[in-house]
Motif scaffolding. Sequence first.
Motif, mmCIF file in Angstrom:
data_model
loop_
_atom_site.group_PDB
_atom_site.id
_atom_site.type_symbol
_atom_site.label_atom_id
_atom_site.label_comp_id
_atom_site.label_asym_id
_atom_site.label_seq_id
_atom_site.Cartn_x
_atom_site.Cartn_y
_atom_site.Cartn_z
ATOM 1 N N GLY A 61 0.843 -1.196 0.000
ATOM 2 C CA GLY A 61 0.000 0.000 0.000
ATOM 3 C C GLY A 61 0.876 1.243 0.000
ATOM 4 N N ASP A 62 2.140 1.074 0.383
ATOM 5 C CA ASP A 62 3.094 2.186 0.332
ATOM 6 C C ASP A 62 4.428 1.640 -0.203
ATOM 7 O OD1 ASP A 62 4.488 4.554 0.617
ATOM 8 O OD2 ASP A 62 4.628 4.459 2.811
ATOM 9 N N ALA A 63 4.308 0.950 -1.338
ATOM 10 C CA ALA A 63 5.479 0.456 -2.071
ATOM 11 C C ALA A 63 6.425 -0.405 -1.227
ATOM 12 C CB ALA A 63 6.242 1.628 -2.686
ATOM 13 N N VAL A 209 17.441 3.666 7.391
ATOM 14 C CA VAL A 209 16.355 3.553 8.367
ATOM 15 C C VAL A 209 15.286 4.604 8.102
ATOM 16 C CG1 VAL A 209 15.756 3.570 10.798
ATOM 17 C CG2 VAL A 209 17.920 2.563 10.067
ATOM 18 N N ASP A 210 14.101 4.092 7.817
ATOM 19 C CA ASP A 210 12.955 4.932 7.485
ATOM 20 C C ASP A 210 12.492 5.748 8.690
ATOM 21 O OD1 ASP A 210 10.803 5.356 5.403
ATOM 22 O OD2 ASP A 210 9.546 4.694 7.080
ATOM 23 N N MET A 211 12.225 7.027 8.484
ATOM 24 C CA MET A 211 11.656 7.905 9.513
ATOM 25 C C MET A 211 12.322 7.704 10.877
ATOM 26 S SD MET A 211 7.633 7.719 8.353
ATOM 27 C CE MET A 211 7.014 8.836 9.594
ATOM 28 N N ASN A 316 15.616 10.744 -4.718
ATOM 29 C CA ASN A 316 15.214 9.435 -4.199
ATOM 30 C C ASN A 316 13.795 9.143 -4.673
ATOM 31 O OD1 ASN A 316 13.345 10.491 -2.363
ATOM 32 N ND2 ASN A 316 14.790 10.499 -0.657
ATOM 33 N N HIS A 317 13.224 8.072 -4.168
ATOM 34 C CA HIS A 317 11.922 7.612 -4.635
ATOM 35 C C HIS A 317 10.772 8.497 -4.152
ATOM 36 C CE1 HIS A 317 12.769 6.201 -0.670
ATOM 37 N NE2 HIS A 317 11.486 5.985 -0.488
ATOM 38 N N ASP A 318 11.066 9.525 -3.363
ATOM 39 C CA ASP A 318 10.017 10.388 -2.804
ATOM 40 C C ASP A 318 9.959 11.776 -3.438
ATOM 41 O OD1 ASP A 318 9.181 8.494 -0.948
ATOM 42 O OD2 ASP A 318 10.567 9.193 0.595
ATOM 43 N N MET A 319 10.843 12.085 -4.346
ATOM 44 C CA MET A 319 10.833 13.444 -4.917
ATOM 45 C C MET A 319 10.983 13.384 -6.441
ATOM 46 S SD MET A 319 14.541 14.801 -3.534
ATOM 47 C CE MET A 319 15.283 13.772 -2.276
#
Length: 513
Positions: A61-63, A209-211, A316-319
């Motif tokens: 749901g969030d890759a 490490v995410d967030m 990155n994959h978010d921008m």
Amino acid sequence: MGKRPEWLDNAVFYEIYPQSFMDTDGDGIGNINGITEKLPYIKELGCNALWINPCFDSPFGDAGYDVSDYYKVAPRYGTNDDIVKMFEEAHKLGIHVLLDLVPGHTSWDHPWFKESMKAERNEYTDRYIWTDSIWEEPKGYGSLRGISDRDGSCLVNFFSHQPALNYGFYKPERPWQQAMDAEGPMATRKAMMDVIRFWLSKGCDGFRVDMAGSLVKNDEDSKGTIALWQDVRNFLDKEYPNAAFVSEWGEPDKSLQAGFHMDFLLHFGPSHYNDLFRCGKPYFGGEGDASEFVKKYLESYEKSERKGLICIPSGNHDMERLAYYIHDDRLKIAFAFLLSMPGAPYIYYGDEIGMRYIEGLTSKEGGYSRTGARSPMQWDDSVNAGFSSAPANDLYIPIDPDAKRPTVKKQITDDNSLFSEVKKLISVRQSHKALQNLGDIEFISDGANGKPLAYIRSFDGEKILVAINPADNPAEIKTDCNIVEQIYKFGEDPEIKKDSIVLKGKAVVFALI
Ligand code: NOJ
């Protein structure tokens, strides 16, 4: 800071979004064996380290940032054996591999969450953060409500289907807010350390490490989260001193103190990263201003007391992709900057050939506007750009439809291509310690009002002047540096005067001084 793995001193990373890199089984989605097959390409570019976005079992749901089993590679990517083989092949080529750890939340499909939803108390009751009545919502956070027999609202971290794991509250204020050292939060911490241990023992070399900065709640100055990560650092120093950890945090003064080896400057947070690459007038577009970035950079540099590496990614994959705002020669100039700064460089797959950000795509797996930066890698001019043999309609995300889209095949043999320039820049960096990750930096021109960026990198007696002018017009940099030898040049020759250097428009020089 604890121990630093030596391999980080000259690591140049390549980020792979596994869905879109290489599909070897023809199902339209990239896989682990595809990464293994392309390791020689990464080596050829000159990168010696990888970061792979989450590849664990997930409803996507969030890759994949919504994990449902931390211990299992998602079947669509292959098996745990495939990934172990990939680690081995990478190591043979001198490439280290970081996986992506998502410690802040899971998918709501995770068995821990299903247990946690039950009205009867069990081992997972405190694994997530629940208020003690459905009528109370966690202030300042989103929540899941009315989906369980358990009476309570469950705090979420990002999308609604990503319930937050419970690492406790720095300052508990309500009865349901547990202290960081309470039994439930400590069990979550231990569970995450077990995940880390599992993959490191299988041969991975560390984690992105995410967030990372948001685990402990009600933690305004991040003191609780810093303490938590310091605890993890102690365990790593003892058991896996060669494992590298990079945080998605964006505040190096905090994250490096927490024990991370590296932190990213990102499109959010206080770094002014966007001023350089992604705004109305980005500095590397030729007309912007880099001075706020430089100011913030130096603040973080000083505050972090050189405890670790500040990393500036190409994207990155978010921008949006780098090539969305910056074009042609200026992409090469942007890479000259990215590959001459301290900290470990991170190249987002495809940025080395100038892949485009594709507008107007339907969202895929929670990508929304991020989807356009996640399209399949463009290898060659065969079907689906060599990414997959699946029918075009079955591809994870459509290939860039532009007939003139860049490909690896076209660029790898062309000395004037972006790929060749990036390769050259990496090789120059790897031949000079002063340009590598630990070399010092001192700015002599801060890129204010479109003026050049210039800095001196130094390490162990070696000193290199880097001067970069992305603007159209020539510009003078005052400096009394004595130029001994030019080791890299882009654009027309600079004019070296007694107490200045004149850079031509769209030009770069690196020189030993
Ligand atoms: C940051 C990741 O980079 C992003 O892709 C993800 O959606 C969020 N964290 C939530 O995990």
